[in-house]
Design an enzyme around this catalytic site. Structure first.
Site, short mmCIF file in Angstrom:
data_model
loop_
_atom_site.label_atom_id
_atom_site.label_comp_id
_atom_site.label_asym_id
_atom_site.label_seq_id
_atom_site.Cartn_x
_atom_site.Cartn_y
_atom_site.Cartn_z
N GLU A 211 38.12 53.17 44.76
CA GLU A 211 39.10 52.26 43.83
C GLU A 211 38.63 52.36 42.69
OE1 GLU A 211 38.59 48.71 46.26
OE2 GLU A 211 36.96 47.82 44.72
N HIS A 249 38.10 42.68 43.60
CA HIS A 249 36.67 42.85 43.96
C HIS A 249 35.82 42.64 42.45
CE1 HIS A 249 37.78 45.55 47.76
NE2 HIS A 249 37.54 44.25 48.05
#
Lengths: 291, 388
Positions: A211, A249
């Protein structure tokens, strides 16, 4: 074969008497995982659910139960300490599920784990599973298919489940699946997990789900280009994420123009990785590289 | 969490990092008394917003006397400041920092940040003060000098000296720079800072080393141990919808597309945004409802998503691992009853009890489109928008 955990792994649960710890220890046992000890300071000498002995200290638990893998479910403010206690107590593999650990605490914990020669997975991760043998973490066991040829490495939780479910739906099993975690400091990076899968005889292909944020995917891609002959299928989440914003995150942030999905996808492609544009085609891409 | 320059300088002062004397003003009327307090003829008026590039956008001006400073403050307060970091819509300036001028000899850059590759902090300096460090890194990387800080020993004197020598300093300037770097690192570490940038760091003709500008942001996971810093949060600088979502413990980031999404897990939420784009539309937001996905979170999620007038359809994508899909389906139906939804909704529930969940949704009589796979969900949402 598999990597890091198997049916011989002896699991110790840190924070076993807490809500999360109890719930997931139960799930792990139901999956057939060999949970041999729990640690909750102050509750040593008791027994958890009349089946697992509880200890006050990791070192004592290790000595008496030969636990070699720990899984951490303690609150963020105490989790770095829990990691370090595991490393000091002789645990070989520490899996930290806890989300929200301050970076300053993790800098010390990471350093200490390295010094002790232990391996850390996470924090802020779903854990690691060798399907059919050993589940250390919070992932749903039933979506996995045992004794398969695919190793999965991912910074995400549910997106990994998505990929694994796609594989299982196509009848493709997994050797081991590791959620390495979404934080800026994690114990096992893509490159470390890639090396292990590359050496594992049972693993024929690897799925790598990255990511935005950081450069761990680029570092892994460079390693793969030079060293890995097994096919690697990749996906990067966050192609539509705006710069400078933390996407859930703590580590998923494009900062100073670095860590974009397009940069990562480009370096993965140049390393020969089969990069999926859409997360819906991870399974079918693996199917095509395996055939 | 981000703070303003004037707040960062208050923090630095506490850690003995030299900063110019200054006070914040919310209106131009306050300027004369601040000027009197500072006792300086030359004053700098600096717009306080959470974005860089303020100088280029016209938000930082030098006044030759207090009267001019008052006039400049009245111009800057209330202006819509557009910089490369605010986006074209800009940001309304609500306050200015009034500072004494100083006798600049040289301008440098100093920054501290986590180096993710080594999992250690890195202290960087550059002779290219005032320039964006990203540009320097791109064009002349050799002009950035880095010192990695070993957590076992912390930031040491030899490292501070190396940084100061690399800037070509000597004498009093050198001594003050070494002291400055040590104090700056202490401030960074003690406050759980996530980023510290002093740009420019100036050396004066008198030999002082001063943080002329200061940018600090903090590790939100560590805010529980810094109640003083939490108080510095400025809600005016944040998107109102994001602030509202925060009250419900929802992790929401507003984007400028048309498909509202509600997903469990940050990675899958990003992946869902990506597939919406890939299928020919664009996401209106990032929203991670977490592991719970119960009636309350879904209801609040709907409310937040629908507060964005650009939303033309909603895609719910939940991978039920620990959370069972039939529960999520019932949660969606309950939430749907209490929220007025006037756009098409596509639901994709996968994982535990997904079949039962689809049945529950089908039998609810509510106007949901149900999808089995991620691909199908994306296709359905895009066609829902086109047919609308």
């Amino acid at each position: 074969m598999s990597i890091l955990v198997n049916s011989n792994s002896r699991i110790l649960v840190q924070g076993i008497t807490g809500g999360e710890g109890t719930f997931h220890a139960t799930q792990m046992l139901e999956y057939g995982t060999n949970v041999v000890a729990g640690v909750t300071p102050g509750k040593g000498g008791q027994s958890w659910n009349d089946s697992v002995p509880i200890f006050n200290r990791i070192d004592v638990a290790v000595k008496q139960t030969q636990a070699n893998v720990s899984v951490i479910f303690v609150p963020a403010a105490f989790a770095a300490d829990a990691i370090m206690e595991s490393a000091a107590g002789g645990i070989e593999l520490i899996v930290c599920i806890t989300e929200g650990i301050p970076v300053r605490d993790m800098i010390s914990a990471y350093e200490f784990v390295q010094k002790k020669g232990a391996r850390l997975i996470g924090p802020n991760c779903p854990g690691i599973i060798t399907p059919g043998e050993c589940k250390v973490g919070i992932m749903p066991g039933f979506i996995h298919t045992p004794k398969g040829p695919v190793g999965v490495i991912s910074r995400s939780g549910t997106l990994t489940y998505e990929a694994v479910a796609q594989l299982s739906a196509l009848g493709i099993g997994q050797s081991t699946c590791i959620g390495i975690g979404g934080d800026p400091i994690i114990g096992t990076k893509f490159i470390d997990a890639i090396k292990l899968f590359n050496e594992d005889d049972a693993t024929e292909a690897v799925v790598m789900i990255g990511e935005i944020g950081g450069t761990a995917e680029e570092e892994a891609a460079a390693y793969i280009k030079e060293n890995v002959k097994k096919p690697v299928v990749g996906f990067i989440a966050g192609q539509t994420a705006p710069p400078g914003r933390r996407m859930g995150h703590a580590g998923a942030i494009i900062s100073g123009g670095k860590g974009t999905a397009s940069e990562k996808m480009a370096s993965m492609r140049s390393a020969g990785i089969h990069v999926c544009e859409s997360p819906a085609v991870i399974g079918e891409t693996v199917q095509s590289v395996l055939s | 969490m981000k703070i303003h320059e004037y707040q960062a300088k208050e923090i630095l002062r506490k850690y003995n990092v030299p900063v110019p004397q200054g006070r914040v003003a919310f209106s131009a009327d306050e300027v004369p008394s601040i000027a009197e307090f500072l006792g300086s003829e030359v004053l700098v008026v600096k717009a306080q917003i959470h974005a860089g590039g303020r100088g280029k956008g016209g938000g930082v001006k030098v006044a030759q006397n207090p009267q001019e400073a008052e006039r400049l403050a009245s111009e800057i307060i209330g202006m819509n400041l557009v910089t490369h970091q605010t986006g074209p819509e800009g940001r309304v300036v609500k306050k200015v920092l009034i500072e004494e001028g100083c006798n600049i000899d040289k301008e440098f850059y100093a920054g501290i940040v986590l180096d993710r590759a080594t999992s250690q902090n890195v202290f960087m300096v550059s002779t290219e003060g005032g320039m964006e460090i990203e540009t320097v890194a791109e064009e002349t990387p050799e002009k950035i000098v880095k010192e990695i800080i070993d957590p076992a020993i912390g930031f040491q004197g030899f490292q501070a000296r190396k940084l100061a020598f690399s800037l070509g300093l000597s004498g009093t300037q050198f001594k003050n720079a070494v002291k400055f770097f040590g104090a700056l690192y202490k401030a960074y570490e003690a406050t759980d800072s996530a980023l510290m940038e002093i740009n420019p760091l100036v050396v004066t003709k008198e030999g002082d080393v001063i943080a002329l500008d200061a940018k600090m942001s903090f590790d939100s996971n560590a805010l529980y141990r810094h109640s003083d810093i939490v108080k510095m949060r400025d809600f005016d600088e944040e998107d109102p919808l994001e602030v509202e979502a925060g009250k419900y413990n929802l992790n929401y980031i507003k984007l400028d597309g048309e498909v509202g999404c509600m997903v469990n897990g940050a990675g899958l939420a990003m992946g869902t945004m990506d597939i919406i784009k890939y299928s020919g539309s664009s996401p209106a937001n990032f929203l991670d409802v977490g592991g719970g996905a119960n009636v309350e979170t879904i209801k609040n999620g709907f409310k937040i998503i629908l507060s964005d007038p650009n939303v033309k359809a909603i895609l719910i994508n939940i991978f039920g691992g620990i959370v069972r899909c039939d529960r999520v389906a019932n949660g969606i139906i309950e939430a749907r009853k209490s929220v007025d939804i006037n756009v098409p909704v596509v639901i994709r529930l996968a994982g535990t009890n997904a079949v039962e969940a689809a049945k529950i949704l089908d039998e609810s009589g509510m106007d949901f489109a149900v999808a089995d796979t991620l691909k199908e969900a994306a296709e359905k949402i895009v066609s829902a928008i086109k047919n609308d």
